[in-house]
Design a protein around this motif. Structure first.
Motif, PDB file in Angstrom:
ATOM      1  N   ILE A 116       0.814  -1.210   0.000  1.00  0.00           N
ATOM      2  CA  ILE A 116       0.000   0.000   0.000  1.00  0.00           C
ATOM      3  C   ILE A 116       0.849   1.261   0.000  1.00  0.00           C
ATOM      4  O   ILE A 116       1.713   1.455   0.861  1.00  0.00           O
ATOM      5  N   ILE A 117       0.663   2.077  -1.010  1.00  0.00           N
ATOM      6  CA  ILE A 117       1.343   3.375  -1.071  1.00  0.00           C
ATOM      7  C   ILE A 117       0.282   4.412  -1.393  1.00  0.00           C
ATOM      8  O   ILE A 117      -0.233   4.475  -2.516  1.00  0.00           O
ATOM      9  N   LEU A 118      -0.098   5.183  -0.368  1.00  0.00           N
ATOM     10  CA  LEU A 118      -1.113   6.215  -0.573  1.00  0.00           C
ATOM     11  C   LEU A 118      -0.400   7.515  -0.943  1.00  0.00           C
ATOM     12  O   LEU A 118       0.588   7.888  -0.325  1.00  0.00           O
ATOM     13  N   ARG A 119      -0.904   8.179  -1.967  1.00  0.00           N
ATOM     14  CA  ARG A 119      -0.296   9.441  -2.393  1.00  0.00           C
ATOM     15  C   ARG A 119      -1.284  10.570  -2.220  1.00  0.00           C
ATOM     16  O   ARG A 119      -2.377  10.555  -2.812  1.00  0.00           O
ATOM     17  N   GLN A 120      -0.873  11.556  -1.417  1.00  0.00           N
ATOM     18  CA  GLN A 120      -1.699  12.749  -1.285  1.00  0.00           C
ATOM     19  C   GLN A 120      -1.310  13.695  -2.415  1.00  0.00           C
ATOM     20  O   GLN A 120      -0.134  13.795  -2.764  1.00  0.00           O
ATOM     21  N   GLY A 121      -2.264  14.404  -2.962  1.00  0.00           N
ATOM     22  CA  GLY A 121      -1.957  15.345  -4.031  1.00  0.00           C
ATOM     23  C   GLY A 121      -1.828  14.679  -5.395  1.00  0.00           C
ATOM     24  O   GLY A 121      -1.265  15.234  -6.317  1.00  0.00           O
ATOM     25  N   SER A 122      -2.354  13.459  -5.499  1.00  0.00           N
ATOM     26  CA  SER A 122      -2.350  12.778  -6.798  1.00  0.00           C
ATOM     27  C   SER A 122      -3.728  12.197  -7.061  1.00  0.00           C
ATOM     28  O   SER A 122      -4.503  11.977  -6.135  1.00  0.00           O
ATOM     29  N   ILE A 123      -3.972  11.941  -8.319  1.00  0.00           N
ATOM     30  CA  ILE A 123      -5.260  11.350  -8.684  1.00  0.00           C
ATOM     31  C   ILE A 123      -5.003  10.206  -9.643  1.00  0.00           C
ATOM     32  O   ILE A 123      -4.129  10.293 -10.511  1.00  0.00           O
ATOM     33  N   GLU A 124      -5.732   9.089  -9.434  1.00  0.00           N
ATOM     34  CA  GLU A 124      -5.548   7.937 -10.312  1.00  0.00           C
ATOM     35  C   GLU A 124      -6.390   8.132 -11.561  1.00  0.00           C
ATOM     36  O   GLU A 124      -7.582   8.422 -11.486  1.00  0.00           O
ATOM     37  N   GLN A 125      -5.754   7.923 -12.699  1.00  0.00           N
ATOM     38  CA  GLN A 125      -6.492   8.083 -13.943  1.00  0.00           C
ATOM     39  C   GLN A 125      -7.149   6.766 -14.334  1.00  0.00           C
ATOM     40  O   GLN A 125      -6.875   5.723 -13.754  1.00  0.00           O
ATOM     41  N   SER A 126      -7.996   6.836 -15.325  1.00  0.00           N
ATOM     42  CA  SER A 126      -8.677   5.656 -15.834  1.00  0.00           C
ATOM     43  C   SER A 126      -7.647   4.646 -16.352  1.00  0.00           C
ATOM     44  O   SER A 126      -6.601   5.029 -16.876  1.00  0.00           O
ATOM     45  N   ASN A 127      -7.905   3.353 -16.185  1.00  0.00           N
ATOM     46  CA  ASN A 127      -6.949   2.363 -16.696  1.00  0.00           C
ATOM     47  C   ASN A 127      -7.364   1.811 -18.066  1.00  0.00           C
ATOM     48  O   ASN A 127      -6.937   0.746 -18.472  1.00  0.00           O
ATOM     49  N   VAL A 128      -8.237   2.545 -18.754  1.00  0.00           N
ATOM     50  CA  VAL A 128      -8.659   2.121 -20.097  1.00  0.00           C
ATOM     51  C   VAL A 128      -7.566   2.447 -21.104  1.00  0.00           C
ATOM     52  O   VAL A 128      -7.015   3.543 -21.094  1.00  0.00           O
ATOM     53  N   ASN A 129      -7.258   1.474 -21.943  1.00  0.00           N
ATOM     54  CA  ASN A 129      -6.264   1.675 -22.983  1.00  0.00           C
ATOM     55  C   ASN A 129      -6.989   1.755 -24.326  1.00  0.00           C
ATOM     56  O   ASN A 129      -7.573   0.774 -24.783  1.00  0.00           O
ATOM     57  N   ILE A 130      -6.933   2.920 -24.949  1.00  0.00           N
ATOM     58  CA  ILE A 130      -7.766   3.150 -26.135  1.00  0.00           C
ATOM     59  C   ILE A 130      -7.402   2.202 -27.283  1.00  0.00           C
ATOM     60  O   ILE A 130      -8.263   1.738 -28.016  1.00  0.00           O
ATOM     61  N   SER A 131      -6.127   1.866 -27.411  1.00  0.00           N
ATOM     62  CA  SER A 131      -5.763   1.004 -28.552  1.00  0.00           C
ATOM     63  C   SER A 131      -6.312  -0.407 -28.366  1.00  0.00           C
ATOM     64  O   SER A 131      -6.729  -1.057 -29.329  1.00  0.00           O
ATOM     65  N   VAL A 132      -6.336  -0.864 -27.104  1.00  0.00           N
ATOM     66  CA  VAL A 132      -6.931  -2.184 -26.839  1.00  0.00           C
ATOM     67  C   VAL A 132      -8.429  -2.155 -27.145  1.00  0.00           C
ATOM     68  O   VAL A 132      -8.975  -3.068 -27.779  1.00  0.00           O
ATOM     69  N   GLU A 133      -9.088  -1.079 -26.726  1.00  0.00           N
ATOM     70  CA  GLU A 133     -10.531  -0.969 -26.969  1.00  0.00           C
ATOM     71  C   GLU A 133     -10.832  -0.950 -28.465  1.00  0.00           C
ATOM     72  O   GLU A 133     -11.787  -1.563 -28.923  1.00  0.00           O
ATOM     73  N   MET A 134     -10.001  -0.241 -29.220  1.00  0.00           N
ATOM     74  CA  MET A 134     -10.243  -0.136 -30.664  1.00  0.00           C
ATOM     75  C   MET A 134     -10.071  -1.487 -31.351  1.00  0.00           C
ATOM     76  O   MET A 134     -10.882  -1.865 -32.192  1.00  0.00           O
ATOM     77  N   THR A 135      -9.016  -2.228 -30.969  1.00  0.00           N
ATOM     78  CA  THR A 135      -8.841  -3.544 -31.598  1.00  0.00           C
ATOM     79  C   THR A 135      -9.986  -4.472 -31.229  1.00  0.00           C
ATOM     80  O   THR A 135     -10.496  -5.206 -32.083  1.00  0.00           O
ATOM     81  N   ASP A 136     -10.430  -4.399 -29.967  1.00  0.00           N
ATOM     82  CA  ASP A 136     -11.569  -5.222 -29.556  1.00  0.00           C
ATOM     83  C   ASP A 136     -12.818  -4.861 -30.354  1.00  0.00           C
ATOM     84  O   ASP A 136     -13.592  -5.725 -30.756  1.00  0.00           O
ATOM     85  N   LEU A 137     -12.975  -3.563 -30.584  1.00  0.00           N
ATOM     86  CA  LEU A 137     -14.149  -3.086 -31.313  1.00  0.00           C
ATOM     87  C   LEU A 137     -14.137  -3.613 -32.744  1.00  0.00           C
ATOM     88  O   LEU A 137     -15.146  -4.096 -33.251  1.00  0.00           O
ATOM     89  N   ILE A 138     -12.970  -3.535 -33.371  1.00  0.00           N
ATOM     90  CA  ILE A 138     -12.869  -3.995 -34.755  1.00  0.00           C
ATOM     91  C   ILE A 138     -13.148  -5.487 -34.832  1.00  0.00           C
ATOM     92  O   ILE A 138     -13.895  -5.965 -35.685  1.00  0.00           O
ATOM     93  N   GLN A 139     -12.574  -6.225 -33.870  1.00  0.00           N
ATOM     94  CA  GLN A 139     -12.790  -7.667 -33.857  1.00  0.00           C
ATOM     95  C   GLN A 139     -14.271  -7.993 -33.691  1.00  0.00           C
ATOM     96  O   GLN A 139     -14.826  -8.827 -34.414  1.00  0.00           O
ATOM     97  N   ALA A 140     -14.927  -7.295 -32.763  1.00  0.00           N
ATOM     98  CA  ALA A 140     -16.344  -7.555 -32.507  1.00  0.00           C
ATOM     99  C   ALA A 140     -17.177  -7.215 -33.738  1.00  0.00           C
ATOM    100  O   ALA A 140     -18.110  -7.929 -34.096  1.00  0.00           O
ATOM    101  N   GLN A 141     -16.786  -6.131 -34.408  1.00  0.00           N
ATOM    102  CA  GLN A 141     -17.544  -5.704 -35.578  1.00  0.00           C
ATOM    103  C   GLN A 141     -17.411  -6.707 -36.720  1.00  0.00           C
ATOM    104  O   GLN A 141     -18.378  -7.049 -37.384  1.00  0.00           O
ATOM    105  N   ARG A 142     -16.185  -7.196 -36.913  1.00  0.00           N
ATOM    106  CA  ARG A 142     -15.953  -8.195 -37.965  1.00  0.00           C
ATOM    107  C   ARG A 142     -16.748  -9.458 -37.699  1.00  0.00           C
ATOM    108  O   ARG A 142     -17.318 -10.055 -38.600  1.00  0.00           O
TER     109      ARG A 142
END
Lengths: 249, 238
Positions: free
Chosen positions: A199-225
């Motif tokens: 556990i490492i808590l950081r004050q003054g920081s914010i965690e961003q989304s862990n979504v990776n757009i390139s992974v989502e796009m490849t998944d989207l193309i695969q699903a569409q095909r």
């Protein structure tokens, strides 16, 4: 008889669910603390046909959604410098309560909220941060600014009062129930880590989304095909049925 | 003449079944660890020569499923999944039945046992594996390490004859009578998943092929029908 119809149609429905999940992820790409959802598939039961052959053979019935799973991999931290921003570098959940139910969060931007006699640390949804004894954390004018170390110990600038944030770590965070807004509720079979977690808590920081757009796009193309391919299967099956109907001119 | 029609009718039915198998392959082309099926048809004449015709009227075609057990492509996924590199299966227990699978996810259930993505117990040499920790790793030989300490070894097996293995859904396999379990040198790769081994191009071609064969059969049936009609009408004209 015409199994192929149902298999293809069902597969198209499954891909539509995939589209839903992907669009949910993509639209939350800038949501702080958002954890990506993934969907996995598995093959459906096989039905045994015995009539047509000596030994019998099993024929597949298509595809089904196996599970939706939250991916709790860590998002990147963004330094904001705001002392009310809290984020975990690795493992960990903060404990919150609105007085009736306990919820967990990976962090976020907190604020001072007035409650009866004084000001307490809370999030924008009205949930109060809890200390290690499960009480709300009061911040009075005399306390002034506060510093939170990586273990969750709160030290106030102008007073000797000390507090420690309640930090939980779970062996199987996938079992948390998702409430939205980066809030989770303890779900069935959730197991708390008893050992010292990373556990490492950081004050003054914010965690961003862990979504990776390139992974989502490849998944989207695969699903569409695959969606396309399945509609082709339906088309061909339709042709075949047409042929069968024209057997007698 | 009558046998000809019957044979063609059966042929249409078997093409229909083949089409179901193909659409199942296509539907599962995104299912991890899925193995493609093909329906093989033993021809009528083979059967006719070997067997007594009368007793096998219902079985003009002998159908059987062949599963292609070649390995799908391994891709990197999260640490809670694992795949097998090489021919082999891990052993799991699901609802008191023993099944075999090509890998999957590593989860821990409510009671602290190691389970896969469907909640089936992953079996080690000593049965169910108690893994009440977050740090689970599996070495390539199948040794399960909990917090870095050896706990058990996965039961990784292979089979002599894959035709004795049948699919049960949920990417599990069960054994038919006469299956022989043998040792394997398959390696476990943690952090990887195996893709489906279905080739879209092949499935597409087979789909087109079947569609054409179906049409051909239809034409032949129509010709036979015409011939029947002609025979009847010509004889009646006399």
């Amino acid at each position: 008889m015409n199994n192929a119809y149902y298999i293809a149609a069902n597969s198209m429905l499954c891909q539509e669910k995939m589209f839903d999940v992907i669009s949910g992820n993509v639209s939350n790409i800038n949501t702080n603390g958002y954890k990506k959802t993934s969907v996995s598939f598995s093959d459906l039961m096989y039905s045994l046909r015995e009539k047509e052959s000596e030994e019998g053979y099993a024929i597949g019935n298509g595809i089904t959604v196996n599970e939706y799973r939250k991916d709790f991999s860590y998002g990147d931290l963004k330094v904001t410098g705001n002392m009310f921003d809290l984020a975990f570098e690795k493992d960990g959940f903060l404990s919150l309560s609105d007085g009736t139910e306990q919820v967990f969060t990976r962090g976020g931007t907190f604020q001072l909220s007035k409650y009866e006699d004084g000001f307490y640390l809370a999030n924008s949804e009205g949930y109060f941060l809890l200390d290690e004894y499960g009480d709300k954390i009061q911040v009075s004018d005399e306390d002034g600014a506060f510093v939170i170390d990586i273990n969750g110990n709160i030290a106030f600038k102008n007073s000797d009062r000390k507090a420690k944030l309640a930090i939980n770590s779970f062996g199987n965070p996938e079992n948390l129930e998702v409430l939205g807004n980066n809030l989770y509720k303890a779900g069935n079979g959730l197991k708390e880590n008893t050992q010292d977690a990373d556990i490492i808590l950081r004050q003054g920081s914010i965690e961003q989304s862990n979504v990776n757009i390139s992974v989502e796009m490849t998944d989207l193309i695969q699903a569409q095909r695959l969606y396309q391919m399945n509609s082709k299967v339906l088309q061909v099956m339709d042709e075949i049925s047409g042929i069968a109907n024209r057997l007698r001119k | 003449m009558e046998i000809g029609l019957q044979q063609l009718g059966k042929s249409l039915l078997s093409l229909n079944t083949q089409f179901s198998v193909i659409s199942n392959n296509i539907a599962n082309s995104v299912t991890d660890r899925y193995k493609g099926d093909t329906l093989t048809v033993r021809s009528f004449s083979d059967y006719f020569i070997q067997e007594d015709h009368e007793s096998n009227k219902e079985k003009l075609f002998d159908l059987s499923i062949n599963t292609d057990f070649t390995q799908g492509e391994l891709y990197e996924s999260d640490a809670s999944s694992f795949a097998l590199d090489g021919n082999g299966f891990i052993t799991v227990r699901y609802q008191d039945n023993t099944y075999y699978s090509r890998g999957g996810a590593l989860n821990v259930d409510n009671e602290g046992y190691l389970v896969d993505q469907h909640g089936a117990y992953i079996l080690g040499s000593g049965g169910m594996i108690f893994a009440d920790t977050k740090d689970i790793s599996i070495s390539s030989d199948g040794n399960v390490l909990l917090d870095g300490i050896y706990a058990d070894t996965l039961q990784v097996v292979d089979f002599e004859d894959y035709s004795r293995v049948s699919k049960t859904g949920m990417d599990y396999y069960s054994l038919k009578e006469g299956a022989v379990i043998i040792d394997t040198d398959a390696k476990i790769k943690q952090g990887y998943s195996e893709k489906s081994n279905v080739s879209m191009t092949n499935e597409y071609l087979r789909m087109m092929d079947i569609s054409n064969k179906f049409e051909t059969n239809q034409v032949v049936i129509q010709i036979l029908d015409e011939m029947n009609g002609k025979t009847i009408n010509t004889i009646a004209a006399f």
